[in-house]
Structure formats: structure tokens, C-alpha cells
Design an enzyme around this catalytic site. Structure first.
Site, PDB file in Angstrom:
ATOM      1  N   TYR A  43     -74.247 -20.134-107.124  1.00 33.00           N
ATOM      2  CA  TYR A  43     -74.537 -18.776-107.588  1.00 33.00           C
ATOM      3  C   TYR A  43     -73.890 -17.651-106.794  1.00 33.00           C
ATOM      4  CZ  TYR A  43     -77.676 -20.533-111.075  1.00 33.00           C
ATOM      5  OH  TYR A  43     -78.172 -21.173-112.174  1.00 33.00           O
ATOM      6  N   GLY A  45     -71.054 -15.499-105.783  1.00 28.98           N
ATOM      7  CA  GLY A  45     -69.718 -15.236-106.297  1.00 28.98           C
ATOM      8  C   GLY A  45     -69.792 -14.913-107.771  1.00 28.98           C
ATOM      9  N   GLY A  47     -70.296 -15.221-111.513  1.00 25.71           N
ATOM     10  CA  GLY A  47     -71.049 -16.090-112.408  1.00 25.71           C
ATOM     11  C   GLY A  47     -72.055 -16.943-111.671  1.00 25.71           C
ATOM     12  N   HIS A  63     -80.575 -12.676-106.840  1.00 22.09           N
ATOM     13  CA  HIS A  63     -79.785 -11.451-106.971  1.00 22.09           C
ATOM     14  C   HIS A  63     -79.178 -11.359-108.371  1.00 22.09           C
ATOM     15  CE1 HIS A  63     -76.182  -8.847-106.079  1.00 22.09           C
ATOM     16  NE2 HIS A  63     -77.157  -8.122-105.561  1.00 22.09           N
ATOM     17  N   ASP A  64     -78.633 -12.456-108.879  1.00 19.40           N
ATOM     18  CA  ASP A  64     -78.083 -12.471-110.241  1.00 19.40           C
ATOM     19  C   ASP A  64     -79.168 -12.135-111.263  1.00 19.40           C
ATOM     20  OD1 ASP A  64     -75.662 -13.231-109.147  1.00 19.40           O
ATOM     21  OD2 ASP A  64     -75.635 -15.226-110.062  1.00 19.40           O
ATOM     22  N   ASP A 105     -79.858  -5.360-104.116  1.00 24.61           N
ATOM     23  CA  ASP A 105     -78.916  -5.619-103.029  1.00 24.61           C
ATOM     24  C   ASP A 105     -79.621  -5.716-101.681  1.00 24.61           C
ATOM     25  OD1 ASP A 105     -76.954  -5.559-104.958  1.00 24.61           O
ATOM     26  OD2 ASP A 105     -76.061  -3.670-104.300  1.00 24.61           O
TER      27      ASP A 105
END
Length: 138
Positions: A43, A45, A47, A63-64, A105
């Protein structure tokens, strides 16, 4: 004119949120630390898919998911205010989606710091073939 437009778009990307996120990571973990997370696990990076490999990779998964819930602005480009106060990341007086992005973030940078002992160099540049399991739900 076209060249000027391309330069402007590139500068927006550099000054935007991903650059701020990188500065948060470096602020918590030390200069250039962000490079450890650019292509890590399933996860961290561009995509993401499959099951997070460890607690560090799970930070990126969360985070995604956080970015996925942002409405009203682009989390990768929006510029928010924040500062470091006594080693802590403090989101500034942001409204709406900017506040959400800053919190996404901030939480991820703190997560990397809290889980730095789980970082496994074997997961750096992990082949996508190792991430083919069914993806978890956010």
C-alpha cells in the site's frame, strides 16, 4: 505558453499536499525518510491492493482509506496549513476537506514513527505479485 503551463502544473504538484506529507514524514523520522515509504509493501506508494504486510504497510492502507473518504478537493494537490510544535504535527486552521487531508497525513506520519520497528527492508519494492490477495475493506 504550453511550456509555462507544464511548469506551473509541475510546481503545483511539488508545492501541494504530497510534498507536505513528505515533509511531515521527514520531520517525524529524519531527513530523507520519505524515500523508505515511496514503494513499500502492498500500500505504500501509488495505488494499493491485497493485505498489508506489516504495521508499516497498514499505516499506508489506513492513509489510502482516509484519502478515499475526502470529498470536495483533491487530497494529492490541496495545500493545507500545519506546523511542528515540540516534535508534534499540529494541523492549522484548515476548513472542511483541507482539515481532513491534514489529519490523514498527520496520523500516517505518526503511524510510521510509532511502527518504525516493524519496517522490513524485504518489503521495499515488493513485487505486486505478492499483493494479489483480496483487498481489505476500509
Amino acid at each position: 505558453m504550453r511550456t509555462l503551463w507544464i511548469v506551473a502544473v509541475c510546481l503545483i504538484g511539488v508545492e501541494g499536499n504530497l510534498f507536505q506529507f513528505a515533509r511531515m514524514i521527514n520531520g517525524k523520522l529524519g531527513a530523507f525518510s520519505v524515500w523508505n515509504y515511496i514503494s513499500y509493501g502492498c500500500y505504500c506508494g501509488w495505488g494499493g491492493q491485497g493485505t498489508p504486510k506489516d504495521a508499516t504497510d497498514r499505516c499506508c492502507f489506513v492513509h489510502d482509506c482516509c484519502y478515499g473518504g475526502v470529498k470536495g478537493c483533491n487530497p494529492k494537490l490541496a495545500i493545507y496549513s500545519y506546523s511542528f510544535q515540540r516534535g508534534n504535527i499540529v494541523c492549522g486552521r484548515n476548513n472542511g476537506c483541507l482539515r481532513t487531508i491534514c489529519e490523514c497525513d498527520r496520523v500516517a506520519a505518526n503511524c510510521f514513527h510509532q511502527n518504525k520497528n516493524t519496517y522490513n527492508k524485504e518489503y521495499k519494492f515488493l513485487s505486486s505479485s505478492k499483493c494479489r490477495q483480496r483487498s481489505e475493506q476500509c
